[in-house]
Scaffold this motif. Structure first.
Motif, PDB file in Angstrom:
ATOM      1  N   ASP A   1      -1.515  -6.935  -1.029  1.00 44.68           N
ATOM      2  CA  ASP A   1      -2.929  -6.672  -1.303  1.00 44.68           C
ATOM      3  C   ASP A   1      -3.452  -7.486  -2.486  1.00 44.68           C
ATOM      4  O   ASP A   1      -4.171  -6.957  -3.348  1.00 44.68           O
ATOM      5  CB  ASP A   1      -3.137  -5.166  -1.547  1.00 44.68           C
ATOM      6  CG  ASP A   1      -2.801  -4.335  -0.332  1.00 44.68           C
ATOM      7  OD1 ASP A   1      -3.082  -4.783   0.792  1.00 44.68           O
ATOM      8  OD2 ASP A   1      -2.246  -3.235  -0.496  1.00 44.68           O
TER       9      ASP A   1
ATOM     10  N   ILE B   1      -2.862  -2.107  13.067  1.00 48.03           N
ATOM     11  CA  ILE B   1      -2.974  -0.684  12.744  1.00 48.03           C
ATOM     12  C   ILE B   1      -4.372  -0.211  13.125  1.00 48.03           C
ATOM     13  O   ILE B   1      -5.379  -0.853  12.777  1.00 48.03           O
ATOM     14  CB  ILE B   1      -2.709  -0.439  11.250  1.00 48.03           C
ATOM     15  CG1 ILE B   1      -1.246  -0.776  10.940  1.00 48.03           C
ATOM     16  CG2 ILE B   1      -2.995   1.020  10.891  1.00 48.03           C
ATOM     17  CD1 ILE B   1      -0.917  -0.841   9.480  1.00 48.03           C
TER      18      ILE B   1
ATOM     19  N   ILE C   1       1.398   5.910  11.221  1.00 45.07           N
ATOM     20  CA  ILE C   1       1.420   5.793   9.765  1.00 45.07           C
ATOM     21  C   ILE C   1       1.434   7.215   9.220  1.00 45.07           C
ATOM     22  O   ILE C   1       0.592   8.041   9.595  1.00 45.07           O
ATOM     23  CB  ILE C   1       0.153   5.061   9.240  1.00 45.07           C
ATOM     24  CG1 ILE C   1      -0.045   3.712   9.935  1.00 45.07           C
ATOM     25  CG2 ILE C   1       0.222   4.924   7.723  1.00 45.07           C
ATOM     26  CD1 ILE C   1       1.050   2.714   9.763  1.00 45.07           C
TER      27      ILE C   1
ATOM     28  N   VAL D   1       5.033   4.854  -1.384  1.00 50.91           N
ATOM     29  CA  VAL D   1       6.189   4.727  -2.286  1.00 50.91           C
ATOM     30  C   VAL D   1       5.776   3.834  -3.460  1.00 50.91           C
ATOM     31  O   VAL D   1       5.059   2.859  -3.288  1.00 50.91           O
ATOM     32  CB  VAL D   1       7.388   4.101  -1.534  1.00 50.91           C
ATOM     33  CG1 VAL D   1       8.472   3.643  -2.506  1.00 50.91           C
ATOM     34  CG2 VAL D   1       7.956   5.106  -0.540  1.00 50.91           C
TER      35      VAL D   1
HETATM   36  O1  O7E Z   1      -0.108   1.993  -3.170  1.00 56.14           O
HETATM   37  P1  O7E Z   1       0.448   0.649  -2.879  1.00 56.14           P
HETATM   38  O2  O7E Z   1      -0.022  -0.397  -3.828  1.00 56.14           O
HETATM   39  O3  O7E Z   1       1.929   0.657  -2.684  1.00 56.14           O
HETATM   40  O4  O7E Z   1      -0.185   0.168  -1.474  1.00 56.14           O
HETATM   41  C1  O7E Z   1      -0.121   0.942  -0.330  1.00 56.14           C
HETATM   42  C2  O7E Z   1      -0.734   0.200   0.814  1.00 56.14           C
HETATM   43  O5  O7E Z   1      -0.714   1.040   1.952  1.00 56.14           O
HETATM   44  C3  O7E Z   1      -2.200  -0.191   0.619  1.00 56.14           C
HETATM   45  O6  O7E Z   1      -2.439  -1.376   1.354  1.00 56.14           O
HETATM   46  C4  O7E Z   1      -2.970   0.948   1.255  1.00 56.14           C
HETATM   47  O7  O7E Z   1      -4.222   0.524   1.749  1.00 56.14           O
HETATM   48  C5  O7E Z   1      -2.049   1.315   2.396  1.00 56.14           C
HETATM   49  N1  O7E Z   1      -2.117   2.710   2.848  1.00 56.14           N
HETATM   50  C6  O7E Z   1      -1.932   3.740   1.971  1.00 56.14           C
HETATM   51  O8  O7E Z   1      -1.669   3.536   0.787  1.00 56.14           O
HETATM   52  N2  O7E Z   1      -2.049   5.020   2.420  1.00 56.14           N
HETATM   53  C7  O7E Z   1      -2.298   5.335   3.715  1.00 56.14           C
HETATM   54  O9  O7E Z   1      -2.364   6.495   4.050  1.00 56.14           O
HETATM   55  C8  O7E Z   1      -2.437   4.294   4.635  1.00 56.14           C
HETATM   56  C9  O7E Z   1      -2.293   2.998   4.190  1.00 56.14           C
HETATM   57  C10 O7E Z   1      -2.205   1.978   5.164  1.00 56.14           C
HETATM   58  O10 O7E Z   1      -1.770   0.901   4.965  1.00 56.14           O
HETATM   59  O11 O7E Z   1      -2.530   2.309   6.387  1.00 56.14           O
HETATM   60  C11 O7E Z   1      -2.074   1.520   7.364  1.00 56.14           C
HETATM   61  C12 O7E Z   1      -0.598   1.226   7.158  1.00 56.14           C
END
Ligand code: O7E
Length: 211
Positions: free
Chosen positions: A9, A84, A144, A170
């Motif tokens: 990201d 997704i 997810i 995580v």
């Molecule tokens: O918190 P981070 O920095 O480890 O990033 C987590 C990533 O997963 C970030 O891109 C966010 O948009 C995504 N995400 C979530 O954090 N929570 C969710 O419930 C869903 C997502 C997501 O990626 O959904 C599709 C996989």
């Protein structure tokens, strides 16, 4: 025990490519979402695909079936291997994403429950469970589910059987890899890796949890 999915990201091409290259040996897939594609353009997918890792398009696709199909076709033609989708537009909308994914030899994952605190406002009272049943019915490849709530992962696992679970939350959101890794097929980690001074070393720290 599980795949490690790097959530890339960042918003500039130079950082994205250097972090991805540095971490390529330490991760099993890369997830790309709006921050990176809006910052750099869709062509970043081809550059990242050159690393040879599966590339997941996190566009949380959520429209009518025809528009979902048009979006997903573009995603796969750009070089992604998975997409997704959101479930709330309904079964026909998810089916369009699944159809496009499978026509391109790719995968479709559906958001069943999100990881942040506010997710509980709408992802509650049986909604994630209903989404899991839809996923089974329409042939999507997995869901997810939130690494911040491992007990919920266990509940949803019982509903989807052999389908895959990818789990964000995580690291920066507090999810514990030791607890989550045995429950899921892929742990999605963003800031704890790309925000580290040494992203490769940060990714390597998850090695004990990888299969
Ligand atoms: O918190 P981070 O920095 O480890 O990033 C987590 C990533 O997963 C970030 O891109 C966010 O948009 C995504 N995400 C979530 O954090 N929570 C969710 O419930 C869903 C997502 C997501 O990626 O959904 C599709 C996989």
């Amino acid at each position: 025990m599980t795949d490690l999915v790097l959530s890339l990201d960042v918003t500039d091409r130079t950082s994205a490519l250097s972090i991805a290259a540095a971490c390529a040996e330490e991760v099993d897939a890369i997830k790309v979402g709006y921050p990176l594609v809006l910052g750099t353009g869709l062509g970043i997918a081809r550059d990242l695909a050159d690393l040879g890792l599966p590339l997941i398009a996190d566009f949380k696709v959520a429209d009518i079936p025809n528009t979902n199909m048009l979006i997903c076709d573009q995603v796969f033609e750009a070089g992604f291997s998975a997409v997704i989708a959101q479930a709330f537009p309904g079964p026909d909308s998810i089916a369009a994403c699944v159809e496009s994914a499978h026509a391109h030899g790719g995968e479709c994952y559906v958001v069943a429950e999100m990881s942040h605190p506010g997710a509980l406002t709408f992802f509650s009272e049986g909604v994630p469970e209903a989404i899991c049943r839809l996923v089974v019915e329409n042939g999507a490849d997995g869901i997810i589910a939130p690494a911040t709530r491992p007990a919920r992962i266990k509940v949803l696992r019982n509903l989807i059987g052999e389908k895959k679970i990818l789990s964000p939350g995580v690291g920066a959101q507090g999810g514990d890899p030791a607890e989550v890794a045995p429950l899921v097929d892929g742990m999605i980690v963003g800031r704890a890796i790309y925000g580290a001074v040494d992203p490769a070393a940060a990714a390597r720290a998850y090695a004990p949890y990888r299969r």
